[in-house]
Design an enzyme around this catalytic site. Structure first.
Site, short mmCIF file in Angstrom:
data_model
loop_
_atom_site.label_atom_id
_atom_site.label_comp_id
_atom_site.label_asym_id
_atom_site.label_seq_id
_atom_site.Cartn_x
_atom_site.Cartn_y
_atom_site.Cartn_z
N GLU A 1 11.48 -39.65 -14.78
CA GLU A 1 12.31 -39.06 -13.73
C GLU A 1 11.47 -38.87 -12.49
OE1 GLU A 1 14.16 -35.63 -11.47
OE2 GLU A 1 12.14 -35.92 -12.22
N CYS B 1 16.46 -37.46 -17.97
CA CYS B 1 15.67 -37.38 -19.21
C CYS B 1 16.01 -38.50 -20.19
CB CYS B 1 15.90 -36.03 -19.87
SG CYS B 1 15.61 -34.65 -18.78
N HIS C 1 16.81 -33.29 -27.68
CA HIS C 1 16.17 -33.17 -26.36
C HIS C 1 15.94 -31.68 -26.12
CE1 HIS C 1 15.24 -33.38 -22.20
NE2 HIS C 1 16.33 -32.73 -21.84
N1 CAA Z 1 15.35 -10.65 -23.94
C1 CAA Z 1 15.83 -11.66 -24.75
N2 CAA Z 1 16.76 -12.55 -24.30
C2 CAA Z 1 17.19 -12.45 -23.03
C3 CAA Z 1 16.74 -11.43 -22.16
C4 CAA Z 1 15.79 -10.49 -22.65
N3 CAA Z 1 15.28 -9.53 -21.91
N4 CAA Z 1 17.36 -11.58 -20.97
C5 CAA Z 1 18.18 -12.68 -21.08
N5 CAA Z 1 18.07 -13.18 -22.31
C6 CAA Z 1 18.76 -14.38 -22.88
C7 CAA Z 1 20.18 -14.51 -22.40
O1 CAA Z 1 21.06 -13.75 -23.20
C8 CAA Z 1 20.38 -16.01 -22.55
O2 CAA Z 1 20.63 -16.32 -23.90
P1 CAA Z 1 21.85 -17.32 -24.28
O3 CAA Z 1 21.58 -18.62 -23.58
O4 CAA Z 1 21.77 -17.41 -25.76
O5 CAA Z 1 23.09 -16.66 -23.78
C9 CAA Z 1 19.01 -16.59 -22.21
O6 CAA Z 1 18.09 -15.51 -22.32
C10 CAA Z 1 18.92 -17.15 -20.80
O7 CAA Z 1 19.35 -16.15 -19.93
P2 CAA Z 1 20.23 -16.53 -18.66
O8 CAA Z 1 21.35 -17.43 -19.05
O9 CAA Z 1 20.53 -15.29 -17.91
O10 CAA Z 1 19.12 -17.36 -17.87
P3 CAA Z 1 19.14 -17.93 -16.43
O11 CAA Z 1 20.50 -17.97 -15.86
O12 CAA Z 1 18.11 -17.22 -15.63
O13 CAA Z 1 18.60 -19.43 -16.65
C11 CAA Z 1 19.02 -21.67 -17.33
C12 CAA Z 1 18.89 -20.23 -17.77
C13 CAA Z 1 20.31 -21.85 -16.53
C14 CAA Z 1 19.03 -22.58 -18.55
C15 CAA Z 1 17.80 -22.02 -16.42
O14 CAA Z 1 16.60 -21.84 -17.13
C16 CAA Z 1 17.85 -23.42 -15.86
O15 CAA Z 1 18.51 -23.71 -14.87
N6 CAA Z 1 17.08 -24.37 -16.49
C17 CAA Z 1 16.99 -25.75 -16.04
C18 CAA Z 1 18.19 -26.57 -16.47
C19 CAA Z 1 18.19 -26.92 -17.93
O16 CAA Z 1 17.16 -26.95 -18.58
N7 CAA Z 1 19.37 -27.25 -18.47
C20 CAA Z 1 19.49 -27.64 -19.85
C21 CAA Z 1 20.59 -28.64 -20.06
S1 CAA Z 1 20.34 -30.06 -18.97
C22 CAA Z 1 19.08 -30.96 -19.71
O17 CAA Z 1 18.78 -30.76 -20.85
C23 CAA Z 1 18.35 -31.97 -18.89
C24 CAA Z 1 17.03 -31.43 -18.52
O18 CAA Z 1 16.05 -31.62 -19.23
C25 CAA Z 1 16.89 -30.65 -17.27
#
Ligand code: CAA
Length: 409
Positions: free
Chosen positions: A88, A120, A245
């Protein structure tokens, strides 16, 4: 007559990794960002993320992984007739990473080479093309080198930041493979035009619609798995492990729950099978982070590194997802001699040389990284053709005509 026609036993013969010299501990990053560490460690299932320095790029990572592949597997670059680099994080809009890799490794001139881009999914596109090339007889006994190499970058302080990583996974693909025979032609595919993750031409950092991307991943898994299940014989024998993945560990957990529930399991039963069927594949991803094209193969490397002996002859599922999106579900069988080879491959060896850096150092490297593509290579720097065994490929900068210059050091 083509003596090589209809090769049916094709797959992954050897695997090797490379990682950058440094990594950030995610508990420290959480503290610096004012987030409870448990969110990154348990909420996302991440522990460390590898960080590339400005002299480490997708070319150097790919070359270092491939050199280790040849050294450890006993294969020779002279056997390669196809070299595909999935990435990528291309370094040029035109010249493929595969061309730099071909030159630095000294691959034969009678070798087809190209770069595969699809977020990916590029590594899987490369692997399955290589498998088909061998199965069709076109390889005429030669092997393919498929390298998945990436640097996952999101903006500092964004939600994606703790899901970064960097590294390369090199795969040797050939007939009668010593690690994993793949079920040729038996893949379930799903494709759809979505904007879940993208990187405009002028950006070094990815843009992502994070929560939507998770849903796109699950929808694609459902589509690909459904297509796979409908293939003749696909479900005749259970998959004892499945590698997904892994953009971050929790995503693999969500994926596994979703897939097992499609099979009719309750949520509880699906989660209960996670420890046995998926967890052994998550060690390396949690120590390196997301390596985009290589993430699925990092999961496979992790699994074989810990369980090759007990998995001899057993069937493993593989799920690849590339945003945008395309996904593929397929399966393979662990070779009886895999455990002996894994001992020689020392798969996680490169992580022993990796050093923890502070968050301040990571932020400083990131600032330097922005200028790395235009940095002038020292006038005296000349690419060295031959490398000593413990040398690493290094990116020096660009020359007066903006050609990237590499050497071994
Ligand atoms: N203790 C334990 N767990 C906690 C916590 C705490 N204090 N606070 C939050 N959590 C948990 C939440 O409950 C949540 O769990 P679930 O997913 O089981 O509900 C988890 O932590 C994540 O919390 P949020 O959803 O609030 O996190 P966020 O909004 O800040 O970010 C994300 C999460 C959107 C995945 C972000 O990391 C992101 O944008 N990542 C990049 C995109 C990505 O990886 N997407 C995956 C699919 S696409 C793909 O696979 C292609 C690729 O490689 C990019």
């Amino acid at each position: 007559m083509n003596a090589w026609k209809n090769v049916s036993d094709v797959g992954i013969d050897a695997i090797a990794l490379s990682v950058p010299r440094g990594y950030v501990d995610l508990a420290e990053l959480a503290e610096a960002r004012g987030v409870p560490p448990s969110k990154y460690l348990h909420g996302l299932g991440t522990r460390q993320m590898a960080i590339a320095a400005p002299d480490e790029d997708p070319v150097t990572l790919a070359v270092n992984a491939a050199r280790r592949l040849f050294e450890r597997s006993g294969a020779s670059p002279a056997e390669i007739g196809l070299c595909i680099v999935g990435t990528e994080t291309a370094v040029d809009h035109s010249k493929p990473v595969a061309a730099f890799v071909h030159g630095l490794l000294g691959l034969p001139s009678a070798c087809r080479m190209f770069e595969a881009k699809h977020a990916c999914f590029g590594g899987t596109a490369g692997l399955l093309s290589a498998v088909d090339w061998i199965a069709s007889g076109s390889a005429r006994g030669r092997a393919a080198l498929v390298v998945c190499t990436d640097i996952a970058r999101y903006p500092l302080r964004s939600a994606g930041e703790p899901t970064q990583g960097a590294g390369a996974v090199a795969l040797l693909v050939r007939e009668k493979p010593r690690l994993l025979s793949l079920e040729v032609g038996q893949t379930g595919t799903f494709a759809r035009d979505v904007h879940d993750f993208w990187r405009p031409l002028h950006h070094k950092e990815a843009l992502v619609d994070g929560h939507y991307s998770v849903q796109c991943y699950l929808d694609a898994l459902e589509g690909a798995y459904d297509a796979w299940r409908r293939l003749d014989g696909a479900t005749d024998e259970p998959l004892v492990r499945t590698c997904y993945h892994v953009p971050y560990g929790k995503m693999a957990r969500k994926a596994h729950r979703h897939r097992r529930m499609l099979d009719g399991a309750t949520e509880q039963a699906a989660d209960a099978s996670f420890g046995v069927e998926v967890e052994p594949s998550l060690d390396l991803p949690s120590r390196i982070g997301n390596v985009y094209t290589g993430s699925l193969y990092l999961a496979l490397a992790s699994l074989l590194n810990t369980q090759a002996r007990e998995l001899a002859g057993r069937r493993i599922g593989l799920f690849s997802y590339g945003s945008g999106c395309c996904a593929e579900f397929f399966a393979g069988r662990t070779a009886p001699e895999a455990a002996a080879l894994v001992d020689r491959l020392d798969i996680d060896g490169p992580l022993r040389d990796s050093r923890q850096m502070t968050v301040a150092d990571y932020e400083r490297l990131r600032a330097e990284d922005a200028a790395a593509d235009r940095r002038t290579a020292p006038e005296s720097a000349r690419p060295r053709g031959k490398a000593n065994e413990c040398d690493r490929a290094v990116y020096l900068g660009v020359d007066a005509n903006e050609r990237r210059v590499y050497t071994y050091a």
